[in-house]
Write a protein that holds these residues in place. Structure first.
Motif, PDB file in Angstrom:
ATOM      1  N   HIS A 173      23.262 -19.799 -67.775  1.00 15.85           N
ATOM      2  CA  HIS A 173      22.793 -20.968 -68.504  1.00 15.85           C
ATOM      3  C   HIS A 173      23.126 -22.197 -67.681  1.00 15.85           C
ATOM      4  N   VAL A 174      22.130 -23.025 -67.457  1.00 20.12           N
ATOM      5  CA  VAL A 174      22.334 -24.279 -66.734  1.00 20.12           C
ATOM      6  C   VAL A 174      22.126 -25.407 -67.720  1.00 20.12           C
ATOM      7  N   ASP A 175      23.151 -26.199 -67.909  1.00 21.83           N
ATOM      8  CA  ASP A 175      23.049 -27.349 -68.800  1.00 21.83           C
ATOM      9  C   ASP A 175      22.083 -28.343 -68.172  1.00 21.83           C
ATOM     10  N   PRO A 176      20.970 -28.643 -68.835  1.00 23.60           N
ATOM     11  CA  PRO A 176      19.990 -29.546 -68.233  1.00 23.60           C
ATOM     12  C   PRO A 176      20.523 -30.959 -68.021  1.00 23.60           C
ATOM     13  N   ARG A 177      21.594 -31.313 -68.727  1.00 28.47           N
ATOM     14  CA  ARG A 177      22.184 -32.643 -68.530  1.00 28.47           C
ATOM     15  C   ARG A 177      23.001 -32.711 -67.247  1.00 28.47           C
ATOM     16  N   LEU A 178      23.516 -31.543 -66.801  1.00 32.34           N
ATOM     17  CA  LEU A 178      24.401 -31.521 -65.635  1.00 32.34           C
ATOM     18  C   LEU A 178      23.761 -30.889 -64.414  1.00 32.34           C
ATOM     19  N   GLY A 179      22.803 -29.995 -64.626  1.00 31.73           N
ATOM     20  CA  GLY A 179      22.199 -29.276 -63.509  1.00 31.73           C
ATOM     21  C   GLY A 179      23.150 -28.216 -62.975  1.00 31.73           C
ATOM     22  N   LEU A 180      22.875 -27.746 -61.781  1.00 29.41           N
ATOM     23  CA  LEU A 180      23.732 -26.737 -61.160  1.00 29.41           C
ATOM     24  C   LEU A 180      25.028 -27.373 -60.674  1.00 29.41           C
ATOM     25  N   LEU A 181      26.115 -26.693 -60.968  1.00 28.86           N
ATOM     26  CA  LEU A 181      27.435 -27.180 -60.569  1.00 28.86           C
ATOM     27  C   LEU A 181      28.003 -26.289 -59.475  1.00 28.86           C
TER      28      LEU A 181
END
Length: 56
Positions: free
Chosen positions: A34-42
């Motif tokens: 799951h990629v948080d769309p607010r943060l993008g890839l970390l």
């Protein structure tokens, strides 16, 4: 990610079922994240991808 779980399942069960479905029905190795769309890839996402790829 926030839609209701199917009737008769617990809140997180659908994600376990997705992993099992992919493992049984996907022709190649697959990594579900799951990629948080607010943060993008970390950085941790890339680290997990590297670990996953190394284990193939």
């Amino acid at each position: 990610m926030h839609e209701k779980a199917p009737r008769g399942t617990f809140r997180k069960t659908r994600y376990i079922l997705e992993d099992e479905f992919v493992a049984q029905n996907h022709l190649a190795a697959a990594l579900l994240r799951h990629v948080d769309p607010r943060l993008g890839l970390l950085r941790t996402d890339f680290d997990r991808l590297a670990d996953w790829a190394a284990a193939l």
